[in-house]
Design a protein around this motif. Structure first.
Motif, short mmCIF file in Angstrom:
data_model
loop_
_atom_site.label_atom_id
_atom_site.label_comp_id
_atom_site.label_asym_id
_atom_site.label_seq_id
_atom_site.Cartn_x
_atom_site.Cartn_y
_atom_site.Cartn_z
N SER A 1 -10.11 -6.85 -0.68
CA SER A 1 -11.26 -7.39 0.04
C SER A 1 -11.39 -6.77 1.43
CB SER A 1 -11.15 -8.91 0.15
OG SER A 1 -9.94 -9.28 0.79
N PHE A 2 -10.27 -6.36 2.01
CA PHE A 2 -10.27 -5.64 3.29
C PHE A 2 -9.83 -4.21 3.02
CE2 PHE A 2 -8.05 -4.08 7.06
CZ PHE A 2 -9.04 -4.24 8.03
N HIS A 3 -10.75 -3.28 3.16
CA HIS A 3 -10.42 -1.88 2.90
C HIS A 3 -9.75 -1.26 4.12
CE1 HIS A 3 -10.68 2.15 1.21
NE2 HIS A 3 -11.15 2.56 2.39
N ALA A 4 -8.65 -0.56 3.87
CA ALA A 4 -7.94 0.16 4.93
C ALA A 4 -7.67 1.57 4.44
CB ALA A 4 -6.64 -0.55 5.28
N SER A 5 -8.00 2.53 5.25
CA SER A 5 -7.72 3.92 4.88
C SER A 5 -6.24 4.21 5.08
CB SER A 5 -8.55 4.87 5.75
OG SER A 5 -8.15 4.78 7.10
N LEU A 6 -5.82 5.36 4.57
CA LEU A 6 -4.43 5.76 4.77
C LEU A 6 -4.13 5.94 6.26
CD1 LEU A 6 -3.91 8.32 1.85
CD2 LEU A 6 -3.02 5.99 2.01
N GLY A 7 -5.14 6.39 7.02
CA GLY A 7 -4.97 6.50 8.46
C GLY A 7 -4.76 5.15 9.11
N ASP A 8 -5.50 4.13 8.64
CA ASP A 8 -5.31 2.77 9.17
C ASP A 8 -3.91 2.26 8.86
OD1 ASP A 8 -7.92 2.71 10.09
OD2 ASP A 8 -8.70 1.85 8.22
N VAL A 9 -3.43 2.56 7.64
CA VAL A 9 -2.07 2.12 7.26
C VAL A 9 -1.04 2.80 8.15
CG1 VAL A 9 -0.35 2.16 5.43
CG2 VAL A 9 -2.73 1.62 4.89
N ALA A 10 -1.22 4.10 8.39
CA ALA A 10 -0.29 4.82 9.26
C ALA A 10 -0.32 4.26 10.68
CB ALA A 10 -0.64 6.31 9.28
N SER A 11 -1.51 3.91 11.16
CA SER A 11 -1.62 3.33 12.50
C SER A 11 -0.93 1.96 12.56
CB SER A 11 -3.09 3.19 12.89
OG SER A 11 -3.72 4.44 12.97
N ALA A 12 -1.09 1.18 11.50
CA ALA A 12 -0.44 -0.13 11.46
C ALA A 12 1.08 0.02 11.45
CB ALA A 12 -0.91 -0.92 10.24
N LEU A 13 1.57 1.00 10.71
CA LEU A 13 3.02 1.23 10.66
C LEU A 13 3.57 1.67 12.01
CD1 LEU A 13 3.30 3.08 7.21
CD2 LEU A 13 4.12 0.79 7.75
N VAL B 1 -3.30 -7.71 8.18
CA VAL B 1 -3.50 -7.52 6.74
C VAL B 1 -2.45 -6.58 6.16
CG1 VAL B 1 -5.06 -6.60 4.99
CG2 VAL B 1 -5.97 -8.03 6.82
N VAL B 2 -2.25 -5.43 6.82
CA VAL B 2 -1.34 -4.42 6.26
C VAL B 2 0.11 -4.83 6.43
CG1 VAL B 2 -0.56 -2.03 6.46
CG2 VAL B 2 -3.00 -2.55 6.55
N MET B 3 0.50 -5.18 7.65
CA MET B 3 1.92 -5.45 7.93
C MET B 3 2.31 -6.90 7.63
SD MET B 3 2.92 -2.51 8.72
CE MET B 3 4.60 -2.95 9.19
N GLY B 4 1.39 -7.81 7.81
CA GLY B 4 1.73 -9.22 7.62
C GLY B 4 1.56 -9.72 6.20
N MET B 5 0.65 -9.07 5.43
CA MET B 5 0.37 -9.57 4.09
C MET B 5 0.71 -8.56 2.99
SD MET B 5 -3.32 -11.29 5.05
CE MET B 5 -3.66 -11.79 3.36
N ARG B 6 0.19 -7.36 3.10
CA ARG B 6 0.35 -6.41 1.99
C ARG B 6 1.72 -5.75 1.97
NH1 ARG B 6 -5.66 -3.45 2.19
NH2 ARG B 6 -6.83 -5.32 1.54
N MET B 7 2.26 -5.39 3.12
CA MET B 7 3.55 -4.71 3.13
C MET B 7 4.69 -5.60 2.63
SD MET B 7 4.96 -1.81 3.59
CE MET B 7 3.81 -0.86 4.60
N PRO B 8 4.80 -6.87 3.08
CA PRO B 8 5.86 -7.72 2.51
C PRO B 8 5.74 -7.89 1.00
CG PRO B 8 5.00 -8.70 4.52
CD PRO B 8 4.10 -7.55 4.18
N ARG B 9 4.50 -8.01 0.51
CA ARG B 9 4.30 -8.16 -0.93
C ARG B 9 4.72 -6.91 -1.67
NH1 ARG B 9 -0.98 -10.87 -3.76
NH2 ARG B 9 -0.38 -10.53 -5.94
N LEU B 10 4.40 -5.76 -1.11
CA LEU B 10 4.77 -4.49 -1.72
C LEU B 10 6.29 -4.32 -1.79
CD1 LEU B 10 4.20 -1.47 -2.55
CD2 LEU B 10 4.18 -0.98 -0.11
N ILE B 11 6.96 -4.56 -0.68
CA ILE B 11 8.42 -4.40 -0.64
C ILE B 11 9.08 -5.43 -1.56
CG2 ILE B 11 10.46 -4.48 0.84
CD1 ILE B 11 8.68 -3.57 3.15
N ALA B 12 8.56 -6.66 -1.56
CA ALA B 12 9.14 -7.69 -2.43
C ALA B 12 9.00 -7.31 -3.89
CB ALA B 12 8.46 -9.03 -2.16
#
Length: 334
Positions: free
Chosen positions: A38-50, A61-72
């Motif tokens: 529902s929230f689109h993030a480009s690869l550049g946005d992901v790199a910036s968040a990291l 969205v990236v670090m608080g929600m999607r990244m923990p889910r991905l690692i889990a």
């Protein structure tokens, strides 16, 4: 070069190729999971968040929600793959796995008791580990007379799973409505509520239990052959089996505590790894990697297939696992 040397070299190359393919699939699934939704993030946005340079919304969205889910998803899949590899090796049966024999249901029952009957509820991990270990005691008591490699033990495990499922349903009927609703969603197996604290728990638990498997690796390889050969190599088979089963139960309990009971990953990952890598036995590292890839792909599909509706990943793996069991039945008839 001798024929055995060529065979080993060929298997080594095949293992490396399969490992590379699995890593590429995992990276691709991670990219889709981090950027779409529902929230689109480009690869550049992901790199910036990291790197800490993104705006607050992207960071949340990236670090608080999607990244923990991905690692889990990666860690839980690896834990289930390892647990399945251990149990299938000990049972010498491709349909033996923690969810078939009752470890997953036992872990779910322990966590559910804490969630529904204890106020304030303790960490689900405590209940899941306790329930998993108590299930080990029951399964080992059954196996003591018939042997853990016998089909009767697997049938007893299926009966135990059915009994524990009934206990879980009873606990839900006694719980308050809001608690029962949340517990029901958890019982379907979901990574939607995964947090950074869950990732820390998974990293710590998986690290300790993986180290235990490394320490037991010699016994594991000896038991792959047969008990007589293992004993001739100096392995105390009873103690080694118990230690390995306890490790497998704790791996299952850790995964269940975070995401609820996710079925069939532990069943399919070890066999997929063995067939893809062409090994004679079930590879531990290959099973862990395959389990991680299977679960992250399944979770991305569960999130995006019917968006904005999200399917609990446990329901998706159950559907795929059912098809896998049908395939085993068809193959055994041939």
């Amino acid at each position: 070069m001798s024929a055995p040397s060529r065979t080993r070299l060929s298997r080594h190359r095949r293992t490396l190729a399969v490992t590379a393919i699995l890593i590429v699939v995992a990276v691709a699934a991670a990219g889709i999971g981090l950027t779409t939704g529902s929230f689109h993030a480009s690869l550049g946005d992901v790199a910036s968040a990291l790197s800490g340079g993104a705006d607050s919304r992207t960071t949340v969205v990236v670090m608080g929600m999607r990244m923990p889910r991905l690692i889990a998803a990666l860690l839980i899949g690896a834990a289930l793959g390892l647990a399945g590899a251990v149990f299938q090796t000990l049972a010498r049966n491709p349909i033996a796995s923690p969810d078939i024999v009752g470890f997953t249901a036992g872990s779910a029952t322990g966590a559910l008791i804490g969630l529904t009957l204890i106020t304030p509820p303790p960490s689900p991990a405590i209940g899941a580990w306790t329930g998993g270990l108590l299930t080990v005691i029951v399964v080992m008591a059954i196996a003591r007379s018939v042997g853990i490699s016998r089909e009767r033990t697997i049938l007893a495990g299926i009966a135990l799973t059915t009994l524990l499922a009934a206990v879980n349903d009873y606990l839900l009927t006694r719980a308050p409505l809001d608690v029962a609703r949340n517990a029901t969603q958890w019982l379907h197996g979901s990574l939607a509520a995964t947090s950074a604290n869950d990732v820390v728990l998974l990293l710590a638990s998986l690290g300790v239990l993986s180290a235990a498997l490394v320490a037991l690796r010699r016994d594991y390889r000896a038991l792959e052959l047969d008990d007589d050969t293992a004993r001739s190599l100096g392995v105390r088979t009873g103690r080694a089996r118990l230690a390995l089963v306890v490790v497998a139960a704790l791996l299952t309990g850790t995964a269940t505590a975070v995401a609820g009971p996710i079925g069939f990953v532990a069943l399919t990952a070890p066999q997929l790894a063995r067939r893809a890598m062409g090994t004679s036995g079930i590879p531990l590292v290959g099973s862990a990697l395959t389990g991680a890839v299977v679960l992250i792909v399944a979770d991305v599909v569960a999130q995006r297939a019917l968006a904005p509706l999200q399917i609990p990943v446990g329901l998706l793996t159950a559907a795929v696992g059912g098809a896998y069991l049908f395939w085993i039945v068809a193959r055994s008839r041939r």
